[in-house]
Write a protein that holds these residues in place. Structure first.
Motif, mmCIF file in Angstrom:
data_model
loop_
_atom_site.group_PDB
_atom_site.id
_atom_site.type_symbol
_atom_site.label_atom_id
_atom_site.label_comp_id
_atom_site.label_asym_id
_atom_site.label_seq_id
_atom_site.Cartn_x
_atom_site.Cartn_y
_atom_site.Cartn_z
ATOM 1 N N UNK A 146 0.799 -1.225 0.000
ATOM 2 C CA UNK A 146 0.000 0.000 0.000
ATOM 3 C C UNK A 146 0.834 1.278 0.000
ATOM 4 N N UNK A 147 2.000 1.258 0.630
ATOM 5 C CA UNK A 147 2.803 2.480 0.749
ATOM 6 C C UNK A 147 3.187 3.085 -0.596
ATOM 7 N N UNK A 148 3.793 2.324 -1.519
ATOM 8 C CA UNK A 148 4.137 2.946 -2.802
ATOM 9 C C UNK A 148 2.902 3.311 -3.623
ATOM 10 N N UNK A 149 1.823 2.533 -3.492
ATOM 11 C CA UNK A 149 0.597 2.862 -4.234
ATOM 12 C C UNK A 149 0.020 4.194 -3.778
ATOM 13 N N UNK A 150 -0.074 4.378 -2.461
ATOM 14 C CA UNK A 150 -0.601 5.642 -1.945
ATOM 15 C C UNK A 150 0.344 6.799 -2.255
ATOM 16 N N UNK A 151 1.630 6.568 -2.110
ATOM 17 C CA UNK A 151 2.606 7.610 -2.415
ATOM 18 C C UNK A 151 2.499 8.047 -3.869
ATOM 19 N N UNK A 152 2.374 7.085 -4.771
ATOM 20 C CA UNK A 152 2.238 7.417 -6.192
ATOM 21 C C UNK A 152 0.951 8.197 -6.451
ATOM 22 N N UNK A 153 -0.110 7.837 -5.744
ATOM 23 C CA UNK A 153 -1.386 8.520 -5.931
ATOM 24 C C UNK A 153 -1.343 9.969 -5.468
ATOM 25 N N UNK A 154 -0.621 10.238 -4.381
ATOM 26 C CA UNK A 154 -0.607 11.603 -3.836
ATOM 27 C C UNK A 154 0.562 12.452 -4.322
ATOM 28 N N UNK A 155 1.648 11.813 -4.791
ATOM 29 C CA UNK A 155 2.824 12.611 -5.132
ATOM 30 C C UNK A 155 3.482 12.233 -6.458
ATOM 31 N N UNK A 156 2.920 11.275 -7.168
ATOM 32 C CA UNK A 156 3.533 10.767 -8.402
ATOM 33 C C UNK A 156 4.923 10.190 -8.164
ATOM 34 N N UNK A 157 5.225 9.814 -6.935
ATOM 35 C CA UNK A 157 6.483 9.174 -6.598
ATOM 36 C C UNK A 157 6.167 7.908 -5.831
ATOM 37 N N UNK A 158 6.606 6.791 -6.227
ATOM 38 C CA UNK A 158 7.474 6.522 -7.362
ATOM 39 C C UNK A 158 6.731 6.712 -8.684
ATOM 40 N N UNK A 159 7.505 6.913 -9.727
ATOM 41 C CA UNK A 159 6.928 7.109 -11.055
ATOM 42 C C UNK A 159 6.201 5.840 -11.492
ATOM 43 N N UNK A 160 5.350 5.981 -12.481
ATOM 44 C CA UNK A 160 4.571 4.843 -12.977
ATOM 45 C C UNK A 160 5.486 3.711 -13.448
ATOM 46 N N UNK A 161 6.628 4.049 -14.007
ATOM 47 C CA UNK A 161 7.554 3.022 -14.494
ATOM 48 C C UNK A 161 8.184 2.233 -13.343
ATOM 49 N N UNK A 162 8.399 2.881 -12.217
ATOM 50 C CA UNK A 162 9.031 2.215 -11.074
ATOM 51 C C UNK A 162 8.030 1.600 -10.105
ATOM 52 N N UNK A 163 6.781 2.037 -10.166
ATOM 53 C CA UNK A 163 5.779 1.618 -9.185
ATOM 54 C C UNK A 163 5.632 0.100 -9.055
ATOM 55 N N UNK A 164 5.474 -0.650 -10.144
ATOM 56 C CA UNK A 164 5.307 -2.097 -9.949
ATOM 57 C C UNK A 164 6.515 -2.754 -9.273
ATOM 58 N N UNK A 165 7.695 -2.268 -9.581
ATOM 59 C CA UNK A 165 8.899 -2.838 -8.982
ATOM 60 C C UNK A 165 8.978 -2.518 -7.495
ATOM 61 N N UNK A 166 8.578 -1.306 -7.127
ATOM 62 C CA UNK A 166 8.591 -0.939 -5.699
ATOM 63 C C UNK A 166 7.517 -1.682 -4.921
#
Length: 185
Positions: A75-95
């Motif tokens: 959940x942490x990288x998913x929520x972070x990506x949703x609120x801050x675009x970090x991690x980027x979409x390209x890195x999100x699945x790996x994180x």
């Protein structure tokens, strides 16, 4: 029977609270590093080098077990990506994969008699290996990705300084928190 149901509800509520607090820490801590990076001119390099999102997830697994660990890790990288675009979409699945494996592995290892540092090291190795394998799989299965196989090694080694910080901080935090728990038990 009724006592068991109340205890199960309290346990589920406690796990949900632990997950929520871990996810909040795992989202806010990198934002602090990104703010420092923006002020210092280093941009996102500070977060990539120091891996601040990893610390709360590893702690969650080591302190609260695999369910809380894996939930916080995913959940942490998913929520972070949703609120801050970090991690980027390209890195999100790996994180998501790496942090999920961190949380799950550290959670299962928390139930063993292994030394605290050994638990941490094994969880880190499992998470980094999962990420490297995912990157290699993406490179070879999705041929249109412009990554060289050496990129898998770069993903593994990019945060070595952050890993060293984790080695210094996490075992001490786990011991401190467990000692505090034992004092209040």
């Amino acid at each position: 029977m009724e006592h068991t149901m109340v205890r199960d509800k309290q346990s589920a509520a406690g796990a949900a609270l632990r997950i929520a607090l871990t996810v909040a820490a795992a989202v806010l801590l990198p934002q602090l590093f990104h703010a420092v990076g923006a002020i210092s001119g280093t941009g996102t390099a500070l977060g990539a080098a120091l891996l601040p999102m990893h610390i709360p997830v590893l702690l969650a697994g080591l302190l609260y077990g695999p369910v809380v660990g894996v939930a916080a890790g995913v959940l942490s990288p998913l929520l972070s990506a949703a609120v801050s675009d970090m991690p980027t979409a390209a890195l999100l699945p790996f994180m998501v994969l790496e942090l999920g494996v961190y949380g799950l592995t550290s959670g299962f290892l928390s139930r063993t008699g292994l030394h605290g540092f050994t638990k941490l090291l094994l969880a880190q190795l499992a998470g980094r290996a999962a990420r490297a394998l995912a990157v290699l799989t993406a490179i070879y299965l999705l041929r249109n990705i412009r990554l060289e196989p050496a990129a898998a090694w770069q993903f593994v080694t990019a945060g070595l300084f952050g890993i060293l910080i984790q080695w210094a901080v996490i075992p001490l935090l786990v011991k401190y928190i467990q000692d505090r728990r034992n004092q209040h038990a």
